[in-house]
Design a protein around this motif. Structure first.
Motif, PDB file in Angstrom:
ATOM      1  N   ILE A  65      -2.467 120.872  -3.804  1.00  0.00           N
ATOM      2  CA  ILE A  65      -3.516 121.459  -2.954  1.00  0.00           C
ATOM      3  C   ILE A  65      -3.220 122.930  -2.655  1.00  0.00           C
ATOM      4  N   CYS A  66      -4.268 123.761  -2.708  1.00  0.00           N
ATOM      5  CA  CYS A  66      -4.055 125.173  -2.344  1.00  0.00           C
ATOM      6  C   CYS A  66      -4.627 125.483  -0.950  1.00  0.00           C
ATOM      7  N   LEU A  67      -5.699 124.779  -0.543  1.00  0.00           N
ATOM      8  CA  LEU A  67      -6.256 125.013   0.799  1.00  0.00           C
ATOM      9  C   LEU A  67      -7.191 123.879   1.179  1.00  0.00           C
ATOM     10  N   PHE A  68      -7.406 123.720   2.497  1.00  0.00           N
ATOM     11  CA  PHE A  68      -8.427 122.820   3.028  1.00  0.00           C
ATOM     12  C   PHE A  68      -9.541 123.676   3.625  1.00  0.00           C
ATOM     13  N   ALA A  69     -10.764 123.479   3.170  1.00  0.00           N
ATOM     14  CA  ALA A  69     -11.918 124.170   3.769  1.00  0.00           C
ATOM     15  C   ALA A  69     -12.755 123.125   4.491  1.00  0.00           C
ATOM     16  N   ILE A  70     -12.962 123.328   5.793  1.00  0.00           N
ATOM     17  CA  ILE A  70     -13.760 122.387   6.589  1.00  0.00           C
ATOM     18  C   ILE A  70     -15.129 123.016   6.808  1.00  0.00           C
ATOM     19  N   ASP A  71     -16.129 122.517   6.079  1.00  0.00           N
ATOM     20  CA  ASP A  71     -17.484 123.067   6.224  1.00  0.00           C
ATOM     21  C   ASP A  71     -18.183 122.358   7.389  1.00  0.00           C
ATOM     22  N   GLU A  72     -19.149 123.050   8.012  1.00  0.00           N
ATOM     23  CA  GLU A  72     -19.865 122.513   9.203  1.00  0.00           C
ATOM     24  C   GLU A  72     -18.842 122.053  10.256  1.00  0.00           C
ATOM     25  N   ALA A  73     -17.851 122.914  10.522  1.00  0.00           N
ATOM     26  CA  ALA A  73     -16.706 122.535  11.368  1.00  0.00           C
ATOM     27  C   ALA A  73     -17.093 122.194  12.806  1.00  0.00           C
ATOM     28  N   HIS A  74     -18.278 122.632  13.259  1.00  0.00           N
ATOM     29  CA  HIS A  74     -18.701 122.293  14.626  1.00  0.00           C
ATOM     30  C   HIS A  74     -18.814 120.780  14.825  1.00  0.00           C
ATOM     31  N   CYS A  75     -18.934 120.017  13.711  1.00  0.00           N
ATOM     32  CA  CYS A  75     -19.068 118.554  13.801  1.00  0.00           C
ATOM     33  C   CYS A  75     -17.824 117.894  14.397  1.00  0.00           C
ATOM     34  N   ILE A  76     -16.684 118.606  14.431  1.00  0.00           N
ATOM     35  CA  ILE A  76     -15.450 118.024  14.976  1.00  0.00           C
ATOM     36  C   ILE A  76     -15.426 118.054  16.497  1.00  0.00           C
TER      37      ILE A  76
ATOM     38  N   ALA B 149     -16.374 110.903  12.426  1.00  0.00           N
ATOM     39  CA  ALA B 149     -15.481 110.914  11.256  1.00  0.00           C
ATOM     40  C   ALA B 149     -14.696 112.214  11.151  1.00  0.00           C
ATOM     41  N   TYR B 150     -15.216 113.283  11.738  1.00  0.00           N
ATOM     42  CA  TYR B 150     -14.538 114.584  11.672  1.00  0.00           C
ATOM     43  C   TYR B 150     -13.259 114.607  12.518  1.00  0.00           C
ATOM     44  N   THR B 151     -13.181 113.723  13.520  1.00  0.00           N
ATOM     45  CA  THR B 151     -12.041 113.796  14.453  1.00  0.00           C
ATOM     46  C   THR B 151     -10.713 113.498  13.772  1.00  0.00           C
ATOM     47  N   GLN B 152     -10.752 112.835  12.608  1.00  0.00           N
ATOM     48  CA  GLN B 152      -9.496 112.534  11.892  1.00  0.00           C
ATOM     49  C   GLN B 152      -8.936 113.747  11.160  1.00  0.00           C
ATOM     50  N   LEU B 153      -9.712 114.837  11.104  1.00  0.00           N
ATOM     51  CA  LEU B 153      -9.282 115.997  10.308  1.00  0.00           C
ATOM     52  C   LEU B 153      -8.079 116.717  10.920  1.00  0.00           C
ATOM     53  N   GLY B 154      -7.813 116.461  12.194  1.00  0.00           N
ATOM     54  CA  GLY B 154      -6.666 117.083  12.857  1.00  0.00           C
ATOM     55  C   GLY B 154      -5.348 116.722  12.175  1.00  0.00           C
ATOM     56  N   LYS B 155      -5.326 115.554  11.490  1.00  0.00           N
ATOM     57  CA  LYS B 155      -4.054 115.135  10.862  1.00  0.00           C
ATOM     58  C   LYS B 155      -3.748 115.886   9.565  1.00  0.00           C
ATOM     59  N   LEU B 156      -4.716 116.623   9.044  1.00  0.00           N
ATOM     60  CA  LEU B 156      -4.466 117.377   7.803  1.00  0.00           C
ATOM     61  C   LEU B 156      -3.320 118.368   7.988  1.00  0.00           C
ATOM     62  N   LYS B 157      -3.363 119.093   9.113  1.00  0.00           N
ATOM     63  CA  LYS B 157      -2.322 120.109   9.361  1.00  0.00           C
ATOM     64  C   LYS B 157      -0.969 119.441   9.592  1.00  0.00           C
ATOM     65  N   LYS B 158      -1.016 118.265  10.206  1.00  0.00           N
ATOM     66  CA  LYS B 158       0.219 117.537  10.488  1.00  0.00           C
ATOM     67  C   LYS B 158       0.856 117.049   9.177  1.00  0.00           C
ATOM     68  N   GLN B 159       0.009 116.526   8.296  1.00  0.00           N
ATOM     69  CA  GLN B 159       0.493 115.961   7.033  1.00  0.00           C
ATOM     70  C   GLN B 159       0.853 117.041   6.007  1.00  0.00           C
ATOM     71  N   PHE B 160       0.107 118.173   6.063  1.00  0.00           N
ATOM     72  CA  PHE B 160       0.336 119.255   5.092  1.00  0.00           C
ATOM     73  C   PHE B 160       0.505 120.583   5.836  1.00  0.00           C
ATOM     74  N   PRO B 161       1.628 120.762   6.554  1.00  0.00           N
ATOM     75  CA  PRO B 161       1.786 121.944   7.425  1.00  0.00           C
ATOM     76  C   PRO B 161       1.763 123.291   6.697  1.00  0.00           C
ATOM     77  N   LYS B 162       2.099 123.295   5.391  1.00  0.00           N
ATOM     78  CA  LYS B 162       2.154 124.574   4.661  1.00  0.00           C
ATOM     79  C   LYS B 162       0.819 124.972   4.039  1.00  0.00           C
TER      80      LYS B 162
ATOM     81  N   PRO C 268      -2.989 126.132   4.089  1.00  0.00           N
ATOM     82  CA  PRO C 268      -3.901 126.769   5.044  1.00  0.00           C
ATOM     83  C   PRO C 268      -5.168 125.935   5.275  1.00  0.00           C
ATOM     84  N   VAL C 269      -5.585 125.887   6.541  1.00  0.00           N
ATOM     85  CA  VAL C 269      -6.826 125.202   6.917  1.00  0.00           C
ATOM     86  C   VAL C 269      -7.840 126.265   7.337  1.00  0.00           C
TER      87      VAL C 269
END
Length: 592
Positions: free
Chosen positions: A132-143, A153-166, A168-169
């Motif tokens: 993976i090179c980056l995570f792009a969260i489109d329509e991010a206001h949905c979180i 379903a957007y509320t689970q996206l917080g774990k992306l940074k935890k699982q892949f700290p290096k 970029p989000v």
């Protein structure tokens, strides 16, 4: 080849552009430097390119979280047409197709992978940091529960940074107020994210709000010389979309209704007809327009008031994308407010949605420049009137409200920016209620400094200051009022403030053209007419005409439309709406 040369070469090769739009290059650079970021870019601002271009320049695949399953295939097709390897992963695919996508991901054969938030849990076990090179969260206001389209379903996206700290989000959204911007960063666990806030100012859009009475005749008059122009009419109900489309067709317009009750084939057909200029007018529920990049939409009408400013801004933003002058017209009635309040009942974030509905109502009732009110909502503070909205073109009567504004700002300051509107008004009015006394607010310096102004009037002046960008509401913090940089200019640098007159008491003036006895009682007759119109339209009487305007009618006794336009406080819009009835009332009075 240098990174800069590579960037501009790829920009031209894959996207066909010679230069970046505002903010795009800065966002691309931050992602290339592997920084987390939050980008607020209005519809049509080119946000997709901001993560698509870095994906081409970085090792690995960009994972794009997007809520719009229906549009994923279109987005992937468009990328592939530009020579970019892309795929999507969502519940519309068979298991074998999903496995094929995962295999492509493992073999690094795709640069961008679009995934629905609901499908992310299935994909996550197959993701490795090196892929993976980056995570792009489109329509991010949905979180955010504060966002206008909250998706659990957007509320689970917080774990992306935890699982892949290096990794970029990057969070992208077209519309988010200040509260939602802060909440997005917190929910995604990117508190230090760099903020990129593009300007929300679409100068080519004329902003207009009218009372929601006789809507269809007003729409027909509005469209009289616009038969060939593309436009959208938004309605709250499916029934209204059908009814209005039918009425327009009966009047010789080409129009179609669009709503969720139609088959997906029919909806696609209608959308295709609109995009390709075969059907110029679409009457739709808010589902219409997502992902449509049609540049020549010349007008947008809201048959009903939207439930929040984000939705309103997104919908009017579908007009005038080519930069040419375009019209936006919103019909406002208190009946819409009641209906929208009912819609929010029992929703998981009811408190937030009601707060946003209140703000939408305040915008609709604004007596000052609408563009200032709109931009301030999104945290973009401007002070100059735009000259391209109904309130700038036909302004109400203003008075020098600097001292009153200073009193209000001072109260907010002395209450340590911790209290909502009603408490601020209570303190200014010197109210002796338990809440004021329990907090010892009767001891602060600004207690009672506006006791000579009616409670509701003080409240309206506070709302005017919010709409002018002097004060800001923090909905997610119990609606507390804050001072903006503009408020500090007013408090400390003597900046002048104009407030719209709510009710003007005009002294009796000797008549120049007629004996006073002849017009005795005309003012009361005009007031009665004004009151009946205000009741019809569910608006305060002063919204129709101020007392000063009625006094000027009494003085001038206009007999023709051109004479009526000379009355103080009468502009073209009000002349069109009310001129005939007031001229008739004056004529009948003089006959008696």
């Amino acid at each position: 080849m240098s990174a800069i040369a590579n960037k501009t070469t790829l920009l031209k090769k894959h996207f066909g552009f010679d230069t970046f739009r505002p903010n795009q290059e800065a966002i691309v650079n931050d992602l290339l430097a592997k920084k987390d970021l939050l980008a607020i870019m209005p519809t049509g601002g080119g946000k997709s390119l901001c993560f698509q271009l870095p994906a081409l320049m970085m090792q690995g695949t960009a994972i794009v979280v997007s809520p719009l399953i229906a549009l994923m295939k279109d987005q992937v097709d468009a990328l592939q047409a530009n020579g970019i390897s892309a795929a999507f992963y969502n519940s519309s695919q068979s298991a074998s197709l999903q496995n094929e996508v995962i295999e492509q991901l493992y073999n690094q054969k795709i640069k961008l992978l679009y995934v629905a938030p609901e499908s992310l849990n299935l994909l996550l076990p197959n993701l490795k940091e090196e892929h993976i090179c980056l995570f792009a969260i489109d329509e991010a206001h949905c979180i955010s529960a504060w966002g206008h389209d909250f998706r659990p379903a957007y509320t689970q996206l917080g774990k992306l940074k935890k699982q892949f700290p290096k990794i970029p989000v990057a969070a992208f959204t077209a519309t988010a107020d200040v509260a939602t911007q802060d909440d997005i960063a917190q929910q995604l666990q990117i508190p230090s994210a760099k903020k990129h806030l593009a300007s929300f100012d679409r100068k080519n859009l004329f902003l207009e709000v009218r009372p929601g009475t006789q809507r269809l005749p007003q729409i027909l008059k509005f469209l009289k010389n616009k038969k060939e122009e593309s436009g959208i009419i938004y309605c709250l109900s499916r029934k209204n979309t059908e009814k209005i489309a039918q009425k327009l067709v009966e009047k010789g317009f080409e129009a179609q209704a669009y709503h969720a009750g139609l088959s997906s084939e029919k909806r696609s057909e209608i959308q295709d007809d609109f995009v390709n200029d075969r059907t110029p007018i679409i009457v739709a529920t808010i589902a219409f327009g997502m992902g449509i990049d049609k540049s020549n939409v010349r007008w947008v009408i809201h048959y009903n008031m939207p439930k929040n400013i984000e939705g309103y801004y997104q919908e009017i933003g579908r007009s005038g994308r080519d930069g040419l002058p375009s019209n936006t017209l919103l019909f406002y009635s208190f009946a819409d407010v009641i209906q929208l309040r009912q819609f929010t009942e029992d929703s998981p974030n009811q408190e937030f949605q009601l707060a946003k509905l209140d703000r939408m109502q305040q915008y609709s009732e604004a007596l000052s420049c609408r563009r200032i009110a709109l931009l301030n909502y999104f945290g973009e503070h401007v002070a100059e009137d735009c000259g391209n909205c109904d309130n700038c073109k036909t302004p109400p009567q203003f008075f020098d409200g600097t001292i009153l504004a200073q009193k209000i700002c001072s109260a907010v300051y002395r209450l340590k920016e911790q209290e909502p509107i009603n408490m601020v008004v209570d303190v200014l009015r010197g109210s002796k209620n338990a809440q004021v006394f329990s907090k010892a607010y009767q001891k602060i310096k600004t207690y009672g400094v506006a006791k000579d102004v009616a409670w509701l009037d003080v409240q309206q002046y506070v709302i005017q200051l919010i709409n002018q960008g002097v004060l800001e509401i923090r909905f997610h913090e119990k609606g507390r009022l804050l001072l903006t940089p503009l408020a500090k200019e007013i408090l400390f640098n003597g900046k002048k403030v104009k407030l719209a007159t709510l009710q003007t008491k005009v002294k009796s003036v000797a008549k120049e053209t007629v004996n006073q006895a002849e017009t005795e009682g005309l003012f009361d007759s005009l007031k009665q007419l004004r009151l009946s119109i205000a009741k019809e339209e569910n608006v305060p009487a002063y919204v129709v005409f101020s007392d000063a305007a009625l006094r000027d009618m009494e003085k001038r006794l206009p007999k023709t439309e051109s004479e009526f336009l000379e009355v103080s406080g009468v502009g073209e819009a009000k002349n069109e709406k009310y001129g005939e009835r007031f001229l008739q009332a004056i004529e009948e009075f003089l006959k008696d």
